[in-house]
Design a protein around this motif. Structure first.
Motif, PDB file in Angstrom:
ATOM      1  N   THR A 447      -3.305  10.913   2.570  1.00  0.00           N
ATOM      2  CA  THR A 447      -4.587  11.294   2.009  1.00  0.00           C
ATOM      3  C   THR A 447      -5.509  10.084   1.903  1.00  0.00           C
ATOM      4  O   THR A 447      -6.722  10.184   2.125  1.00  0.00           O
ATOM      5  CB  THR A 447      -4.380  11.937   0.628  1.00  0.00           C
ATOM      6  N   TYR A 448      -4.926   8.936   1.584  1.00  0.00           N
ATOM      7  CA  TYR A 448      -5.718   7.694   1.535  1.00  0.00           C
ATOM      8  C   TYR A 448      -6.321   7.390   2.906  1.00  0.00           C
ATOM      9  O   TYR A 448      -7.511   7.069   3.019  1.00  0.00           O
ATOM     10  CB  TYR A 448      -4.829   6.536   1.082  1.00  0.00           C
ATOM     11  N   HIS A 449      -5.522   7.490   3.957  1.00  0.00           N
ATOM     12  CA  HIS A 449      -6.035   7.173   5.294  1.00  0.00           C
ATOM     13  C   HIS A 449      -7.091   8.182   5.748  1.00  0.00           C
ATOM     14  O   HIS A 449      -8.005   7.819   6.496  1.00  0.00           O
ATOM     15  CB  HIS A 449      -4.883   7.088   6.299  1.00  0.00           C
ATOM     16  N   LEU A 450      -6.979   9.419   5.290  1.00  0.00           N
ATOM     17  CA  LEU A 450      -8.056  10.382   5.549  1.00  0.00           C
ATOM     18  C   LEU A 450      -9.344   9.890   4.891  1.00  0.00           C
ATOM     19  O   LEU A 450     -10.426   9.930   5.489  1.00  0.00           O
ATOM     20  CB  LEU A 450      -7.671  11.757   5.019  1.00  0.00           C
ATOM     21  N   GLY A 451      -9.219   9.387   3.661  1.00  0.00           N
ATOM     22  CA  GLY A 451     -10.389   8.847   2.960  1.00  0.00           C
ATOM     23  C   GLY A 451     -10.979   7.646   3.668  1.00  0.00           C
ATOM     24  O   GLY A 451     -12.206   7.508   3.775  1.00  0.00           O
ATOM     25  N   LEU A 467      -9.862  10.280  -1.494  1.00  0.00           N
ATOM     26  CA  LEU A 467      -9.367   9.143  -2.271  1.00  0.00           C
ATOM     27  C   LEU A 467      -8.948   9.570  -3.674  1.00  0.00           C
ATOM     28  O   LEU A 467      -7.936   9.085  -4.205  1.00  0.00           O
ATOM     29  CB  LEU A 467     -10.429   8.052  -2.331  1.00  0.00           C
ATOM     30  N   ASP A 468      -9.691  10.490  -4.283  1.00  0.00           N
ATOM     31  CA  ASP A 468      -9.305  10.995  -5.600  1.00  0.00           C
ATOM     32  C   ASP A 468      -7.981  11.751  -5.521  1.00  0.00           C
ATOM     33  O   ASP A 468      -7.135  11.642  -6.422  1.00  0.00           O
ATOM     34  CB  ASP A 468     -10.394  11.908  -6.162  1.00  0.00           C
ATOM     35  N   ALA A 479      -6.950   2.263  -2.551  1.00  0.00           N
ATOM     36  CA  ALA A 479      -7.782   3.458  -2.720  1.00  0.00           C
ATOM     37  C   ALA A 479      -8.895   3.199  -3.732  1.00  0.00           C
ATOM     38  O   ALA A 479     -10.031   3.664  -3.558  1.00  0.00           O
ATOM     39  CB  ALA A 479      -6.916   4.638  -3.161  1.00  0.00           C
ATOM     40  N   VAL A 480      -8.586   2.443  -4.804  1.00  0.00           N
ATOM     41  CA  VAL A 480      -9.620   2.097  -5.785  1.00  0.00           C
ATOM     42  C   VAL A 480     -10.700   1.245  -5.117  1.00  0.00           C
ATOM     43  O   VAL A 480     -11.900   1.461  -5.329  1.00  0.00           O
ATOM     44  CB  VAL A 480      -9.000   1.344  -6.982  1.00  0.00           C
ATOM     45  N   TYR A 481     -10.274   0.279  -4.297  1.00  0.00           N
ATOM     46  CA  TYR A 481     -11.235  -0.577  -3.597  1.00  0.00           C
ATOM     47  C   TYR A 481     -12.161   0.256  -2.719  1.00  0.00           C
ATOM     48  O   TYR A 481     -13.382   0.035  -2.694  1.00  0.00           O
ATOM     49  CB  TYR A 481     -10.508  -1.620  -2.745  1.00  0.00           C
ATOM     50  N   MET A 482     -11.578   1.239  -1.978  1.00  0.00           N
ATOM     51  CA  MET A 482     -12.409   2.052  -1.088  1.00  0.00           C
ATOM     52  C   MET A 482     -13.432   2.874  -1.874  1.00  0.00           C
ATOM     53  O   MET A 482     -14.569   3.056  -1.433  1.00  0.00           O
ATOM     54  CB  MET A 482     -11.529   2.974  -0.236  1.00  0.00           C
ATOM     55  N   LYS A 483     -13.046   3.366  -3.047  1.00  0.00           N
ATOM     56  CA  LYS A 483     -14.007   4.099  -3.874  1.00  0.00           C
ATOM     57  C   LYS A 483     -15.126   3.166  -4.344  1.00  0.00           C
ATOM     58  O   LYS A 483     -16.304   3.533  -4.326  1.00  0.00           O
ATOM     59  CB  LYS A 483     -13.298   4.721  -5.083  1.00  0.00           C
TER      60      LYS A 483
END
Length: 699
Positions: A447-451, A467-468, A479-483
């Motif tokens: 799911t992270y890589h989809l984000g 990401l959520d 994931a926090v960094y990407m958000k």
């Protein structure tokens, strides 16, 4: 004309019409009534066959015989002047009209009365079998759709052996049944990574099925004693807790593979799944005749979910594969997976000597020699093209060719997602990750890589939803960094504040991200303090947000801390930090890392450090080496990131003339993390901020 007249006289044409209408009526009636009495599917099909066979004899009967007041006689026995065909014809026409009226009435009743009721009942059954509890819009999951009746999750098998060291054997049996089911295209099979967290015999089957988006659950247990093994399996319809099928197998270890193949077939039959001839052959294909080699293979597979950068874990997995091929040098599947795992280990930096790569290449060559048609061998070849040769186009072509043979294999779809975005096929990558996520709904990494893919496309709304969902499963700093990056790229520091506060767990990686946020708010004292605390932890964590995850994140933390000290007017402190980072980069590059991405990361870090200490020419040279190691033309995912760092190297040197053309291209390139938002708030761009061209770019 004479023939047609004779056919009419003998009522052959009328008989054909009456027969066809009557046959159609019978088929309609049987299609409605037979299912009500639980008749098997073959009953209706048999009726159609019988009616088709009877058509020609009915026409022949009409030609040969005629109905008279004295009964049925041969036509030759009735003089033409005594023929009563006209009266018979009228009777047949009356019967035909009656049959037509009945048929039309039945058709209307079925279409407008029974059909809506059937559809409503079907919808209710599907909903009860697989409707999933609602989730917040920002964290949707594959389980939000109604579950197909041909969907299944295989829970961890209970180890009943006295020797608890045999736990891997139970894991391996579960894994191989899953692997067999994944070969059947008519089934949706949840991957092992998404079922590991559940107990062997949980009490909340319906809840688990809803979470995973399936209608059926398979439970099992394995008891191994010496050379004998007992396997119990039971297939359960989760919505009603109904046992669809169960079996106990007592076998020798030599016959264990046949059990796994049979279980997969029985499950497919119980769920009314269609198995093609090729799928059946694949299920029955025995990987090895050596029981000891197969046990070693199962042990290796039991580690497979631990995609770890820990050398001890990786070595344990690889050693088990090596033992399998030592015991059976003809074990093609084990050779293929050994090559696959070694290439993955090399990619994450487990071995940089070249020795493991040579072993991986030899293992792949052996697998292709033994079984060039095996789909797992082709996946191993795609992994090698991807990780070792960086031939992303070739890898994608190989994976596409395998999909029809392993439609339910999570890894196949995951690698398709990884590779597709490297060649700029962003939508294809996202679709592949979505498919993999359906098969592994509890896998946070997928799911992270989809984000990440959606963020690289510039779609932060879709990125944040994924990401959520990933963070709901596992709180990962990447994931926090990407958000945060999505918020920074939107120049929305208020949103970034909320994200940082929401995920503040006091860990070094989070503390560093809070330092980044303080830096972008120009609170340089707070930024330096937070970053100093993160660096002091001694963490060697590697996360995607910092130099693409190829070198320790603390290198990036130190770069940002030096920038904060620079803005505070502490030039000596800042230069000392930059020089320390430059020394570490030089030392790493002196070791000649084989991975081009690692090379690019260290060259970029060295270039940024040199540019910040006034060594502009040397800094530009390092930036050039970074983009040569991973050119954007060959890698659409990471190439743009290194280009963005080259633009920052130019900017830190005050070279707007070189920086601006790169920045203009970055702003329209998918995969680039440079945006007008980040250019406005990041003080790294201050040396060229007053340049008219830069100001125009921001506008």
């Amino acid at each position: 004309m004479a023939l047609i007249a004779e056919l009419k006289r003998r009522n052959v044409i009328r008989m054909a019409g009456l027969y066809l209408v009557g046959a159609w009526l019978l088929v309609q009636v049987s299609g409605t009534l037979l299912p009500m009495f639980g008749a098997p599917d073959w009953a209706a099909r048999s009726l159609v066959v019988v009616l088709a066979i009877g058509f020609l004899p009915a026409l022949a009967f009409a030609w040969i015989f005629e109905l008279t007041p004295d009964g049925i006689k041969r036509d030759a026995e009735v003089p033409p002047e005594q023929s009563i065909a006209p009266q018979t014809a009228r009777r047949m026409e009356h019967v035909t009209v009656v049959v037509l009226v009945l048929a039309l009435g039945l058709f209307a009743f079925d279409k407008f009365v029974l059909a809506p009721k059937r559809e409503a009942a079907h919808d209710a059954a599907v909903a009860s079998a697989g409707a999933v509890a609602s989730t917040p819009p920002a964290a949707t999951s594959p389980g939000t759709a109604a579950a197909s009746t041909k969907s299944i999750a295989v829970l961890p098998f209970e180890n009943l052996s006295e020797d608890k060291a045999n736990a891997y054997f139970a894991d391996g049996i579960q894994d191989q049944i899953l692997t067999g089911l994944a070969k059947i295209g008519d089934l949706k099979v949840i991957s092992r990574t998404s079922t590991l967290s559940y107990a062997s015999k949980p009490g909340n089957l319906r809840e688990i099925a809803q979470t995973l988006g399936v209608a059926n659950i398979l439970e099992g247990s394995v008891q191994k004693a010496g050379n004998r093994v007992r396997i119990n399996v039971q297939l359960i319809a989760a919505a009603t807790d109904t046992h669809l099928w169960a079996e106990t197998y007592d076998r020798d270890l030599d016959d264990i593979f046949a059990v796994q193949s049979e279980v997969a077939q029985k499950i497919a039959e119980a769920m009314a799944a269609t198995i093609s001839r090729n799928e059946l052959e694949a299920l029955q294909r025995k990987p090895t005749d050596n029981p000891a080699a197969y046990r070693a293979f199962l042990k290796a597979r039991s580690f497979n979910v631990l995609i770890s950068t820990d050398r001890k874990t990786v070595d344990a997995r690889l050693d088990a594969y090596r033992e399998a091929v030592r015991l059976d040098p003809g074990f093609a599947l084990a050779w293929a997976e050994l090559a696959w795992e070694e290439n993955r280990a090399i990619w994450v930096g487990i071995d940089d000597t070249g020795k493991m790569q040579a072993e991986a290449n030899a293992a792949l060559a052996r697998a292709r020699e033994l079984a060039p048609d095996l789909p797992q061998v082709e996946i191993a070849r795609a992994v090698n093209l991807y990780y070792e040769k960086r031939d992303f186009t070739g890898a994608l072509a190989v994976l596409e060719a395998v999909k029809s043979r392993l439609p339910g294999d999570q890894d196949l779809w995951m690698f398709t997602g990884f590779v597709a975005r490297r060649v700029g096929h962003w939508d294809e990558s996202a679709a592949a990750f979505e498919r993999a996520r359906e098969l592994a709904p509890n896998d946070a990494a997928l799911t992270y890589h989809l984000g990440v893919t959606r963020a690289a496309q510039g779609d932060c709304v879709a990125a944040n939803q994924a990401l959520d969902a990933s963070l709901a499963l596992e709180r990962d700093p990447s994931a926090v960094y990407m958000k945060l990056l999505c918020a920074w790229n939107s120049d929305d520091l208020a949103q970034a504040d909320a994200i940082a506060a929401r995920f503040d767990d006091g860990k070094p990686a989070t503390k560093a991200l809070l330092g980044f946020q303080a830096l972008y708010r120009h609170d340089y004292a707070k930024a330096s303090s937070l970053l100093a605390g993160a660096i002091a932890s001694g963490s060697d964590l590697q996360t995607d947000g910092h130099f693409n995850g190829y070198i320790p994140a603390r290198v990036d933390w130190q770069m940002k801390r030096a920038l904060a000290e620079e803005r505070l007017g502490h030039a000596d402190v800042a230069k000392a930090l930059y020089r320390s980072m430059a020394d570490e980069a030089r030392k790493a590059l002196a070791g000649s890392p084989r991975n081009p991405n690692v090379q690019a990361a260290w060259h970029a870090a060295l270039g940024l450090a040199l540019a910040s200490t006034g060594e502009a020419e040397a800094a530009r040279a390092q930036g050039q080496l970074a983009i040569e190691a991973v050119p954007e033309s060959l890698d659409k995912l990471e190439g743009p990131v290194w280009q963005g760092m080259v633009a920052e190297i130019y900017a830190r040197s005050g070279d707007a003339a070189r920086a601006l053309p790169v920045l203009r291209r970055q702003l329209v390139t998918p995969g680039a993390y440079v945006s007008r938002g980040i250019l406005r708030i990041d003080p790294a761009w201050d040396p060229i901020r007053k340049d008219p061209g830069f100001q125009a770019l921001l506008r």
